[in-house]
Each structure stands twice: as C-alpha cells, then as structure tokens.
Design an enzyme around this catalytic site. Sequence first.
Site, mmCIF file in Angstrom:
data_model
loop_
_atom_site.group_PDB
_atom_site.id
_atom_site.type_symbol
_atom_site.label_atom_id
_atom_site.label_comp_id
_atom_site.label_asym_id
_atom_site.label_seq_id
_atom_site.Cartn_x
_atom_site.Cartn_y
_atom_site.Cartn_z
ATOM 1 N N HIS A 245 0.856 -1.195 0.000
ATOM 2 C CA HIS A 245 0.000 0.000 0.000
ATOM 3 C C HIS A 245 0.883 1.233 0.000
ATOM 4 O O HIS A 245 1.966 1.230 0.591
ATOM 5 C CB HIS A 245 -0.915 -0.003 1.232
ATOM 6 C CG HIS A 245 -2.036 0.990 1.145
ATOM 7 N ND1 HIS A 245 -1.884 2.314 1.505
ATOM 8 C CD2 HIS A 245 -3.320 0.849 0.727
ATOM 9 C CE1 HIS A 245 -3.036 2.942 1.316
ATOM 10 N NE2 HIS A 245 -3.917 2.095 0.846
ATOM 11 N N GLU A 306 -7.582 -5.009 -0.511
ATOM 12 C CA GLU A 306 -8.090 -5.658 -1.712
ATOM 13 C C GLU A 306 -8.132 -7.178 -1.598
ATOM 14 O O GLU A 306 -8.967 -7.827 -2.238
ATOM 15 C CB GLU A 306 -7.231 -5.243 -2.914
ATOM 16 C CG GLU A 306 -7.361 -3.761 -3.244
ATOM 17 C CD GLU A 306 -6.172 -3.206 -3.989
ATOM 18 O OE1 GLU A 306 -5.145 -3.917 -4.084
ATOM 19 O OE2 GLU A 306 -6.249 -2.065 -4.456
#
Length: 364
Positions: A245, A306
Amino acid sequence: MANGLDDVVAADTVLSDVDGAGGHLTIRGHSLTELAGHWRYGQVVRLLFDGFFDDLPGDAELEKAIGDARVEVFERLQPMLTELAPLHIYSAMRAGIALLPDGDGLADALRLTAAPAVLTPALLRLGRGEKPLPPNGRPDHAADMLRMLGGTASQALAKALDTYLVTVCDHGLNASTFATRVVASTQAGLTSAILAGLGALKGPLHGGAPGPVIEMLDAIEASGDAAAWLRDEIARGERIMGFGHRIYRVRDPRADVLKAVVRRLGARSQSGKTGSRLAFAETVEQAALEALRVAKPQRSIQTNVEFYTALLLEAAGFPGEAFSNVFAAGRVAGWIAHAREQQATGRMIRPQSRYVGPVSDLVA
C-alpha cells in the site's frame, strides 16, 4: 520535488485520518473498528455528511431518504439502461451517473449515494440477459443492492456487504478523493466532482486490484504450488495482487476487518464453499508474505484491503469485473463529503509546476 506529491499537505479535513505507520484509520473521530460491523452504512453516510448540508435529517430519516433516492435513480435511468449495458460495467455505471443533475444540495448527494448501488446490479442483470429489478426503497442499502442483483438477500450477506461499504467509505486524500476535491474546488456540481473520483478510481494502481486477486487465487490453485507460483511472479517483476500500500507500512487495518467478515460468512455457509475459499486464501496470504519478505527484505509489504475484499464480494455474488463498482458504492459518500468540504473553503486548488523542458532561443 515530490512527483507523486508524497507528504505534501493539500487540504485540512475533518473527515478521515490514515495512520500509515501505526495501521489505524479514523473516520470523523471514530476508529474503523468502532464503525465497521456496528454502524449501518446509512448511519456512516450521515456521519460523513454532518455539517455539510443544512437540511440533513437524523439517521432513520436519512436512511429512508437514501432508499427513496434509489427508487428515483432507477426511474430516471431505467430508459437508458439497455444502451449502457454493452459498455464495460464500470464505464456503464460512470456514464449513467453522468446523466444525473449536477447540483450541490442534499437531494443531489443522495442520488449520487444511491446511483452505484442501483446501476451495478441492473447492468449486471442485463449482461446476464435478465430484467433489472427495481429497488424496494427500504432503509437497508446493502440488502436492497443484493436483492436487486439476485432477487434475494440473506441477512448474513447483507450484513457483510454493509460492513464492506462502511469499511471503504473514506480513506484520507487518496487519488480519487483528491481528484474529487480538485473538481469541487472549481465550484462545479457534485456530479462533476464524483465523476472525477470515478475516473481516478478506474486506474489499476488505485481501485483495480480486487478483481485480479480472484484471478491470482485461481491461478495458484491450478498450479498446485503457491510458494513456487509466487516466487516466479516476483522474479518476473509482477505485482502480487492484494499486497502493499502507498501509505501503510504495516498491515492495512481494513484487511483484518474484512477477513473477519469473510470468516463469519464461511462459518454460516451451508455449502462450505466460502469457508474453504478462505482457508485456501489464508494459505496463499502467508506464502505471499514470506515470498515478499525474502525477495524484498528492505521493504515492508503487507496484506491490503483488496485481498479480502475479493473474497467477500465473490461470496456476495459480484463478478470480478464489478468489484470496483461496489467499491465506488461505498466510497461515493466520502467523495461527496470531501467535495462539500472543499467547496466550503471557496478556494480553487491550483498548484504550480516546474518547467524542465527546452528553452526557446527568443527567451534565452
């Protein structure tokens, strides 16, 4: 110079704070764990909208108003659905939203909040050769979205989807939120601002990874050797979907929230499919974390939102190509709140660039 605007503060906000080092997400003074699974999506919409609309009603009234907005959006856009259906599901949703009025009031905000939840199931059903189901207008936003998709909605799946929508409702000044604020700063209407957010979200570096997570899991399952498959991908320079991320240097807190949701779904699944899928995904997750640790020891690459988003939305019946649509159905409330917050400043976002190209002889 920061080409990606890293560490540049571009706005003051009361809406959310992302602690990348500590792995915490705060939304208007509440931690994610306080909200996800405990507050309904409609309640969180009201939390985000509070202070930005003079006529904002209480929780129950607002949830009813969102239900009424779903009915209105369906009635407005139903005549255009067959023309939109041949497009990719995300492009079709975006095109449908572009047909909504471009105002700044609460009614405009509610239509935009409702639109992704209405358009996505309708377009998916048309793609399957089925007639779209109109919304029922009841307060439970997630349950109605699932009912419009499949005709029914179990309480467990509705709760899971509702938790997901809350989990992704806002997340600092990410690319789509910044794009929304830039357009809102010009005093354009909310629809224009939300279309900017949708455009940014379409990019694979921002909102496009949950779908490929399913493709990755299927490929690993077919290979029969998770560790070897992951090592080969990393060696080829491929991205491992669902990991890493831009902000978090520790585990994404949203991943743990959604993993718990999928685990509860698995425990209640009569077929056992969701539970077995989760068990396999957990094995892949550990293999991926180890492979990334060995291959990139200088970086901390952890599981992101995700990875378990993909499992949750798959269990809810959404195909991978529609995962970004469902993400938008949750994030749209945050975009609207940011747009209104930016509009209230009365200041247009207009940064400077530094020219590094050739110099004209006349100037020199």
